[in-house]
Scaffold this active site. Sequence first.
Site, PDB file in Angstrom:
ATOM      1  N   SER A 145      43.511  46.246  41.498  1.00  0.00           N
ATOM      2  CA  SER A 145      43.869  47.360  42.309  1.00  0.00           C
ATOM      3  C   SER A 145      43.560  48.668  41.632  1.00  0.00           C
ATOM      4  O   SER A 145      43.693  48.600  40.166  1.00  0.00           O
ATOM      5  CB  SER A 145      45.177  47.525  42.963  1.00  0.00           C
ATOM      6  OG  SER A 145      45.494  48.575  43.427  1.00  0.00           O
ATOM      7  N   TYR A 158      54.369  46.515  40.965  1.00  0.00           N
ATOM      8  CA  TYR A 158      52.877  46.096  41.235  1.00  0.00           C
ATOM      9  C   TYR A 158      51.764  46.551  40.482  1.00  0.00           C
ATOM     10  O   TYR A 158      50.974  45.582  40.074  1.00  0.00           O
ATOM     11  CB  TYR A 158      52.768  46.547  42.968  1.00  0.00           C
ATOM     12  CG  TYR A 158      51.364  46.427  43.399  1.00  0.00           C
ATOM     13  CD1 TYR A 158      51.215  44.982  43.812  1.00  0.00           C
ATOM     14  CD2 TYR A 158      50.532  47.294  43.431  1.00  0.00           C
ATOM     15  CE1 TYR A 158      49.945  44.824  44.599  1.00  0.00           C
ATOM     16  CE2 TYR A 158      49.186  46.997  44.002  1.00  0.00           C
ATOM     17  CZ  TYR A 158      48.853  45.804  44.481  1.00  0.00           C
ATOM     18  OH  TYR A 158      47.635  45.666  45.056  1.00  0.00           O
TER      19      TYR A 158
HETATM   20  N1  LIG Z   1      45.129  46.839  51.124  1.00  0.00           N
HETATM   21  C1  LIG Z   1      45.150  47.664  49.991  1.00  0.00           C
HETATM   22  O1  LIG Z   1      45.280  48.672  50.085  1.00  0.00           O
HETATM   23  C2  LIG Z   1      45.027  46.915  48.679  1.00  0.00           C
HETATM   24  C3  LIG Z   1      44.535  47.819  47.650  1.00  0.00           C
HETATM   25  C4  LIG Z   1      44.309  47.444  46.296  1.00  0.00           C
HETATM   26  C5  LIG Z   1      44.456  45.930  46.141  1.00  0.00           C
HETATM   27  N2  LIG Z   1      44.747  45.090  47.269  1.00  0.00           N
HETATM   28  C6  LIG Z   1      44.811  43.709  46.572  1.00  0.00           C
HETATM   29  O2  LIG Z   1      43.927  42.796  47.454  1.00  0.00           O
HETATM   30  C7  LIG Z   1      44.340  41.689  47.750  1.00  0.00           C
HETATM   31  C8  LIG Z   1      44.127  41.399  49.023  1.00  0.00           C
HETATM   32  O3  LIG Z   1      45.227  42.175  49.753  1.00  0.00           O
HETATM   33  P1  LIG Z   1      45.074  42.404  51.471  1.00  0.00           P
HETATM   34  O4  LIG Z   1      45.356  43.759  51.496  1.00  0.00           O
HETATM   35  O5  LIG Z   1      43.785  41.843  52.053  1.00  0.00           O
HETATM   36  O6  LIG Z   1      46.258  41.555  51.936  1.00  0.00           O
HETATM   37  P2  LIG Z   1      46.886  40.956  53.495  1.00  0.00           P
HETATM   38  O7  LIG Z   1      45.864  41.614  54.601  1.00  0.00           O
HETATM   39  O8  LIG Z   1      48.319  41.080  53.520  1.00  0.00           O
HETATM   40  O9  LIG Z   1      46.317  39.519  53.298  1.00  0.00           O
HETATM   41  C9  LIG Z   1      47.143  38.588  52.327  1.00  0.00           C
HETATM   42  C10 LIG Z   1      46.288  37.236  52.284  1.00  0.00           C
HETATM   43  O10 LIG Z   1      47.033  36.583  51.200  1.00  0.00           O
HETATM   44  C11 LIG Z   1      47.811  35.416  51.872  1.00  0.00           C
HETATM   45  N3  LIG Z   1      48.762  35.232  50.929  1.00  0.00           N
HETATM   46  C12 LIG Z   1      50.029  35.924  50.904  1.00  0.00           C
HETATM   47  N4  LIG Z   1      50.931  35.496  50.168  1.00  0.00           N
HETATM   48  C13 LIG Z   1      50.189  34.235  49.640  1.00  0.00           C
HETATM   49  C14 LIG Z   1      50.844  33.342  48.800  1.00  0.00           C
HETATM   50  N5  LIG Z   1      52.100  33.362  48.418  1.00  0.00           N
HETATM   51  N6  LIG Z   1      49.800  32.066  48.909  1.00  0.00           N
HETATM   52  C15 LIG Z   1      48.713  31.822  49.190  1.00  0.00           C
HETATM   53  N7  LIG Z   1      48.276  32.819  49.950  1.00  0.00           N
HETATM   54  C16 LIG Z   1      49.058  34.018  50.254  1.00  0.00           C
HETATM   55  C17 LIG Z   1      48.013  35.706  53.217  1.00  0.00           C
HETATM   56  O11 LIG Z   1      48.211  34.606  53.977  1.00  0.00           O
HETATM   57  P3  LIG Z   1      49.314  33.913  54.273  1.00  0.00           P
HETATM   58  O12 LIG Z   1      50.637  34.870  54.495  1.00  0.00           O
HETATM   59  O13 LIG Z   1      49.295  32.572  55.355  1.00  0.00           O
HETATM   60  O14 LIG Z   1      49.689  33.079  52.966  1.00  0.00           O
HETATM   61  C18 LIG Z   1      46.619  36.472  53.508  1.00  0.00           C
HETATM   62  O15 LIG Z   1      45.557  35.577  53.812  1.00  0.00           O
HETATM   63  C19 LIG Z   1      45.618  41.732  47.044  1.00  0.00           C
HETATM   64  O16 LIG Z   1      45.513  40.853  45.675  1.00  0.00           O
HETATM   65  C20 LIG Z   1      46.208  43.137  46.956  1.00  0.00           C
HETATM   66  O17 LIG Z   1      47.133  43.386  45.896  1.00  0.00           O
HETATM   67  C21 LIG Z   1      45.056  45.441  48.473  1.00  0.00           C
END
Ligand SMILES: NC(=O)c1ccc[n+]([C@@H]2O[C@H](COP(=O)([O-])OP(=O)(O)OC[C@H]3O[C@@H](n4cnc5c(N)ncnc54)[C@H](OP(=O)(O)O)[C@@H]3O)[C@@H](O)[C@H]2O)c1
Length: 269
Positions: A145, A158
Amino acid sequence: MPLDPTTAERRALITGATAGIGAAFSRRLAADGWQLVLVARDAARLTEMAGELGATYGRDVETIPADLSTDDGCAVVEQRLTDGSPVHLLVNNAGISLNTTFLRSTAEDEARLLRLNVHAVMRLTLAALRPMTERRNGAVINVSSVAGFGATMPGSTYPASKAWVTNFSESVGLSARPFGVRVMALCPGYTRTEFHQRAGINMSKTPEWLWLRAENVVDEALRDLGKGKMVSVPAWKYKVVVAGMRHAPRRLLQAVARDARGRIGRDEH
Ligand SMILES: NC(=O)c1ccc[n+]([C@@H]2O[C@H](COP(=O)([O-])OP(=O)(O)OC[C@H]3O[C@@H](n4cnc5c(N)ncnc54)[C@H](OP(=O)(O)O)[C@@H]3O)[C@@H](O)[C@H]2O)c1
């Protein structure tokens, strides 16, 4: 080129594949002809995603329901990476934030965050790199991130977890490169996904222009991987932010972070 997606039998394993950035990786790679192994906790949602990708792109999709914040969950996915048919691209994407500052948090919640954001990334990268370096072919994308470039969110741990992911990926990437294997940290800014809602973080005051689309993040990540970059920061606006975070005086960054505290829906202190 080691990751030519037109080559038959290329297989990618994506964690957190059912929502947000992980779902966007799954759809893009399926469209590009990759076989897929999808990992998340919710088995029903995984089956739904596999059905969608099978119907739309005619792909065979394996699913592994696993909680990667647990040792058992990591072990199941490690075994798939080392024992099953070869995986050429690992996307360590699953990650969480907490809507609690450190002073109000619990050791249990902080450990859960670290186990998913850090420990699982370390274990799965290690499991994937051994066969990849032996085959002299493969790549790992670790989703980090922009937040990891500084103490951007007062009281939140985080950013520290993501600083680790970026630093780890660059370091390990340097040692894997001579074996023809790439490791890249993907550092998105705010991206419209389920991430903030899941953590209970109110983002209603975040300006619209700061938001990225998950599909665009994935497109730029794959372009950067193809170019051999070790750190990918999608979108020019966040490249500017990161340049500022890397070069601005520490005290200025801390003042900006303190000022921004009231504009995100996070607990104070
Ligand atoms: N969105 C942002 O603004 C942003 C910005 C920078 C970086 N990121 C990073 O991008 C990555 C993806 O985030 P996102 O925004 O796409 O999140 P998201 O929409 O909340 O999706 C999270 C995914 O991870 C799975 N997950 C959550 N906890 C888990 C666990 N304990 N074991 C296995 N799978 C798990 C969820 O499915 P289940 O609940 O079924 O497990 C879901 O498929 C993360 O690493 C986040 O830190 C996000």
